[in-house]
Write a protein that holds these residues in place. Structure first.
Motif, short mmCIF file in Angstrom:
data_model
loop_
_atom_site.label_atom_id
_atom_site.label_comp_id
_atom_site.label_asym_id
_atom_site.label_seq_id
_atom_site.Cartn_x
_atom_site.Cartn_y
_atom_site.Cartn_z
N MET A 1 0.82 -1.21 0.00
CA MET A 1 0.00 0.00 0.00
C MET A 1 0.86 1.28 0.00
SD MET A 1 -3.04 -0.47 -0.42
CE MET A 1 -3.98 -1.94 -0.64
N LYS A 2 1.97 1.21 0.71
CA LYS A 2 2.87 2.38 0.78
C LYS A 2 3.41 2.69 -0.63
CE LYS A 2 6.46 4.05 3.83
NZ LYS A 2 7.47 3.69 4.80
N GLU A 3 3.77 1.64 -1.34
CA GLU A 3 4.32 1.84 -2.70
C GLU A 3 3.22 2.34 -3.64
OE1 GLU A 3 7.75 -1.59 -3.00
OE2 GLU A 3 5.66 -2.25 -3.02
N ILE A 4 2.01 1.81 -3.45
CA ILE A 4 0.90 2.25 -4.31
C ILE A 4 0.65 3.75 -4.09
CG2 ILE A 4 -1.59 1.99 -4.77
CD1 ILE A 4 -1.28 -1.00 -4.13
N ALA A 5 0.68 4.16 -2.82
CA ALA A 5 0.48 5.58 -2.52
C ALA A 5 1.55 6.42 -3.21
CB ALA A 5 0.52 5.80 -1.01
N GLN A 6 2.78 5.91 -3.20
CA GLN A 6 3.89 6.64 -3.82
C GLN A 6 3.69 6.74 -5.34
OE1 GLN A 6 7.66 4.73 -3.02
NE2 GLN A 6 8.75 6.05 -4.47
N ILE A 7 3.32 5.62 -5.96
CA ILE A 7 3.15 5.60 -7.41
C ILE A 7 1.98 6.49 -7.83
CG2 ILE A 7 2.54 4.11 -9.37
CD1 ILE A 7 4.01 1.81 -7.82
N MET A 8 0.89 6.41 -7.07
CA MET A 8 -0.31 7.15 -7.46
C MET A 8 -0.31 8.60 -6.97
SD MET A 8 -2.12 4.93 -9.18
CE MET A 8 -3.76 5.62 -9.29
N GLY A 9 0.69 8.95 -6.17
CA GLY A 9 0.77 10.33 -5.68
C GLY A 9 -0.23 10.63 -4.58
N TYR A 10 -0.59 9.62 -3.79
CA TYR A 10 -1.51 9.85 -2.68
C TYR A 10 -0.74 10.35 -1.46
CZ TYR A 10 -4.73 6.91 -5.35
OH TYR A 10 -5.52 6.38 -6.32
N ALA A 11 -1.49 11.02 -0.57
CA ALA A 11 -0.84 11.59 0.62
C ALA A 11 -0.23 10.51 1.51
CB ALA A 11 -1.86 12.39 1.42
N ASN A 12 -0.90 9.37 1.66
CA ASN A 12 -0.34 8.29 2.48
C ASN A 12 -0.99 6.95 2.11
OD1 ASN A 12 -2.87 8.15 3.84
ND2 ASN A 12 -2.24 9.91 5.05
N GLU A 13 -0.54 5.88 2.78
CA GLU A 13 -1.01 4.56 2.38
C GLU A 13 -2.48 4.31 2.74
OE1 GLU A 13 1.95 2.70 5.49
OE2 GLU A 13 0.63 1.14 4.75
N GLN A 14 -2.99 5.10 3.72
CA GLN A 14 -4.40 4.93 4.09
C GLN A 14 -5.30 5.30 2.89
OE1 GLN A 14 -5.57 3.64 7.04
NE2 GLN A 14 -7.59 3.69 6.10
N VAL A 15 -4.89 6.31 2.14
CA VAL A 15 -5.68 6.71 0.97
C VAL A 15 -5.70 5.56 -0.04
CG1 VAL A 15 -5.91 8.37 -0.92
CG2 VAL A 15 -5.06 9.14 1.29
N ALA A 16 -4.53 4.97 -0.25
CA ALA A 16 -4.45 3.84 -1.19
C ALA A 16 -5.33 2.69 -0.71
CB ALA A 16 -3.00 3.38 -1.32
N LYS A 17 -5.30 2.44 0.58
CA LYS A 17 -6.08 1.34 1.15
C LYS A 17 -7.58 1.60 0.93
CE LYS A 17 -6.49 0.25 5.66
NZ LYS A 17 -6.05 0.09 7.04
N ASN A 18 -7.99 2.84 1.17
CA ASN A 18 -9.39 3.19 0.97
C ASN A 18 -9.83 3.04 -0.48
OD1 ASN A 18 -9.56 3.73 3.64
ND2 ASN A 18 -9.88 5.93 3.46
N LYS A 19 -8.95 3.45 -1.39
CA LYS A 19 -9.28 3.33 -2.82
C LYS A 19 -9.49 1.85 -3.18
CE LYS A 19 -8.25 7.63 -4.30
NZ LYS A 19 -9.13 8.55 -4.96
N LYS A 20 -8.61 1.03 -2.66
CA LYS A 20 -8.71 -0.40 -2.97
C LYS A 20 -10.02 -0.96 -2.40
CE LYS A 20 -6.96 -4.80 -1.65
NZ LYS A 20 -6.91 -5.23 -0.27
N LEU A 21 -10.32 -0.60 -1.17
CA LEU A 21 -11.55 -1.11 -0.54
C LEU A 21 -12.78 -0.70 -1.33
CD1 LEU A 21 -10.83 -0.46 3.23
CD2 LEU A 21 -10.87 -2.63 2.05
N ARG A 22 -12.78 0.58 -1.78
CA ARG A 22 -13.95 1.08 -2.52
C ARG A 22 -14.12 0.32 -3.83
NH1 ARG A 22 -15.66 4.67 -0.61
NH2 ARG A 22 -13.70 5.53 0.09
#
Lengths: 250, 191
Positions: free
Chosen positions: B150-171
């Protein structure tokens, strides 16, 4: 469904389960429709991820092939930049004056935390489905929550002798809200963190929003802002509009 | 020119440019070998392109696994995968040919190849994905295909942190669950 079973399913699909665990899971799935459905869904999700990955990689490889061996790539010329009209400065100046006026008005009429809480906070309505197995066991906890006796919910929860991690996300969430209601904010945040770690998509949006509201109740505006920012990163978040509206007021 | 280890490292990189540069380098230095093999064994140039790209996909997927170790030269590995895929295709078409090969090969486990051939569900997934936004698709791809954290996904997608990436995946999973619903497409699970 128990967290342990969910984890087993994820690991089965990822191919990281050992033979004994695989057998255990499949035996459970034979008699439990819910587990079988979950397995089926996880397999579809994994396949969709792979399908997307291969499709994108193939497109990238086709492009590389074309660039290396075939076609000349059309280089589109950039549109020429438009000349700035002389009156642009004037328009900008008017814009700055008008927005300064609105910002001043907004600051002057900034609502207090109490007003914001009254506007935005409502205890979560617990809807108990038929899926989870533990609802019957904890019926009195649900009854207390639904009747608004939040202190009783927290007392019951604290007195449970079972592993609290095994509670369904809905029930755990109701415990977090109950803690907020009786101003046990730190306990509430601990339960929210447990839910965060669970990543249950059925309730994650609620967790994000109520965690933000907990910071509002604690008058911790810095953490409130970062919680709202998290919600605002995702336009599809169930609480995007509310978060946006609250953010503008703080 | 990059050495094999560096190429593999770059294929695993979260840096899109490094990854693309590795793919380009692998493509440029190996395609002609595979093309020569396919064309001299009943295939066309289009077949060569298709087979070679599928071979790169198989290799790419293997590379994303933590336990992957290249036990031969990258060229030998790619050539062997290509040859296996081509033989499978010929068998499926009911063609038998005496294979002519000028290069060294290695034995491969065929899991990746078989997986690649299982495309019956492709149409169904393409239809489903028409209803899922591009951003969610990227997050799903990075998580399930690229095996990124998730941390890497946040980095690649330009999200503020891994929680954002996690939320996107859940949605996205929530949406897929609703779309898949009671799909008649059921899997048979085996231990």
């Amino acid at each position: 469904m128990e967290d342990r079973i969910k984890k087993l399913i994820e690991e089965y699909i990822a191919g990281t389960l050992d033979d004994g665990q695989k057998k255990e899971l499949l035996k459970l799935a034979e008699t439990n429709q819910e587990i079988m459905q979950e397995l089926n869904f996880e397999q579809h999700t994994m396949n969709i991820g792979e399908h997307l990955g291969r499709r994108e990689l193939k497109m990238e490889l086709n492009q590389i092939h074309d660039e290396l061996f075939n076609k000349e790539i059309e280089i589109q010329s950039k549109p020429k930049s438009l000349a700035k009209p002389k009156w642009l400065g004037l328009i900008l100046l008017i814009g700055v004056i008008v927005s300064s006026f609105f910002i001043f008005q907004k600051v002057a009429t900034k609502p207090t935390p109490d007003v914001l809480i009254a506007d935005y906070y409502q205890p979560f309505q617990l809807e108990v489905g038929e899926r989870s197995s533990d609802e019957n066991v904890f019926q009195s906890l649900i009854d207390d929550y639904q009747s608004g006796d939040y202190g009783a919910v927290v007392n019951q929860y604290n007195g449970l002798s079972i592993n609290k991690e095994s509670l369904s996300s809905d029930l755990l969430f109701s415990v977090a809200i109950s803690n907020v209601e009786i101003k046990n904010f730190n306990e509430a945040l601990t339960v929210f963190s447990t839910l965060d770690a669970r990543s249950d998509f059925n309730i994650q949006d609620e967790v994000d929003w109520y965690k933000a509201l907990t910071f509002l109740k604690m008058d911790d505006f810095q953490k409130l802002k970062s919680s709202l920012t998290l919600i605002l990163e995702d336009k599809q978040h169930d609480y995007y509009q509310k978060a946006n509206s609250l953010m503008k007021k703080i | 020119m990059m050495n094999d280890k560096l190429l593999i490292d770059n294929l695993r990189s979260v840096d899109k440019k490094a990854r693309n540069s590795a793919l380009r380098s692998i493509y440029a230095s190996n395609y002609e070998y595979v093309k020569k093999f396919i064309v001299s064994n009943n295939g066309s140039e289009n077949d060569a392109k298709d087979i070679f790209q599928d071979a790169i996909i198989v290799m790419y997927e293997k590379c994303q696994r933590k336990d992957f170790k290249l036990s031969c030269a990258l060229r030998t590995y790619l050539y062997s995968i290509s040859k296996n895929i081509w033989l499978n295709r010929l068998r499926k078409k009911g063609k038998y040919v005496q294979i002519k090969s000028d290069y060294e090969e290695v034995d491969l486990d065929s899991n990746g190849l078989e997986k690649l051939e299982q495309n019956e569900l492709t149409k169904y997934y393409s239809q489903l994905l028409n209803k899922v936004d591009q951003e969610s698709q990227q997050v799903l791809r990075l998580y399930y295909y690229e095996k990124k954290k998730m941390k890497e996904i946040a980095q690649i997608m330009g999200y503020a942190n891994e929680q954002v990436a996690k939320n996107k995946k859940l949605r996205c999973i929530k949406k897929l669950r609703a779309l898949i619903g009671d799909s008649q497409l059921k899997f048979i699970f085996t231990s």
